[in-house]
Design a protein around this motif. Structure first.
Motif, PDB file in Angstrom:
ATOM      1  N   ARG A   1       2.474   1.833  -3.470  1.00 50.66           N
ATOM      2  CA  ARG A   1       1.483   2.331  -4.443  1.00 50.66           C
ATOM      3  C   ARG A   1       1.161   3.802  -4.213  1.00 50.66           C
ATOM      4  O   ARG A   1       1.100   4.595  -5.149  1.00 50.66           O
ATOM      5  N   GLU A   2       0.961   4.176  -2.967  1.00 49.21           N
ATOM      6  CA  GLU A   2       0.641   5.575  -2.648  1.00 49.21           C
ATOM      7  C   GLU A   2       1.802   6.501  -3.001  1.00 49.21           C
ATOM      8  O   GLU A   2       1.606   7.577  -3.543  1.00 49.21           O
ATOM      9  N   ARG A   3       3.011   6.087  -2.693  1.00 51.38           N
ATOM     10  CA  ARG A   3       4.174   6.933  -2.955  1.00 51.38           C
ATOM     11  C   ARG A   3       4.455   7.083  -4.436  1.00 51.38           C
ATOM     12  O   ARG A   3       4.804   8.166  -4.900  1.00 51.38           O
TER      13      ARG A   3
ATOM     14  N   ASP B   1       2.278   6.948  -6.794  1.00 55.78           N
ATOM     15  CA  ASP B   1       1.242   7.857  -7.302  1.00 55.78           C
ATOM     16  C   ASP B   1       1.573   9.307  -6.961  1.00 55.78           C
ATOM     17  O   ASP B   1       1.349  10.208  -7.759  1.00 55.78           O
ATOM     18  N   THR B   2       2.104   9.547  -5.771  1.00 55.58           N
ATOM     19  CA  THR B   2       2.423  10.900  -5.315  1.00 55.58           C
ATOM     20  C   THR B   2       3.707  11.425  -5.955  1.00 55.58           C
ATOM     21  O   THR B   2       3.756  12.565  -6.414  1.00 55.58           O
TER      22      THR B   2
ATOM     23  N   LYS C   1       0.832  -1.202   0.000  1.00 59.82           N
ATOM     24  CA  LYS C   1       0.000   0.000   0.000  1.00 59.82           C
ATOM     25  C   LYS C   1       0.872   1.259   0.000  1.00 59.82           C
ATOM     26  O   LYS C   1       0.606   2.210  -0.744  1.00 59.82           O
ATOM     27  N   GLN C   2       1.915   1.273   0.823  1.00 58.31           N
ATOM     28  CA  GLN C   2       2.806   2.426   0.900  1.00 58.31           C
ATOM     29  C   GLN C   2       3.484   2.697  -0.438  1.00 58.31           C
ATOM     30  O   GLN C   2       3.580   3.849  -0.874  1.00 58.31           O
TER      31      GLN C   2
END
Length: 89
Positions: free
Chosen positions: A51-53, A55-56, A48-49
């Motif tokens: 994927r979020e990073r 994207d950011t 999850k981390q």
């Protein structure tokens, strides 16, 4: 003064995993400024981390890698199991 961003961020499950990875990379002579390690907990949280990073950060951020401990007999089995655990096809 801006902080230098590492080129590679290695996410691991626990503090002991981080200690092992850091020791290996330092003894192998990798420049500490080019990589960072972070403890992320469960494999699900690690996935999850990342994927979020990604994207950011987009294309200009560091590369991310998850280093996970698996007790599988073969590399093929380990790949299949980690893909399942990380929800990655």
């Amino acid at each position: 003064m801006s902080e230098v961003q590492p080129r590679v961020v290695l996410l691991v499950e626990g503090h002991r995993d981080r200690d092992i990875v850091e020791c290996l990379l330092e003894r192998a002579g990798y420049d500490r400024a080019t990589w960072a390690t972070e403890v992320g907990g469960s494999k699900y949280n690690l996935s999850k981390q990342v994927r979020e990073r990604v994207d950011t950060d987009g294309e200009h951020g560091p590369r991310y890698a998850i280093l996970a401990d698996l007790d599988e007999v073969s590399v093929e089995d380990a790949r299949a199991r980690i893909r399942e655990q990380l929800n990655h096809p």
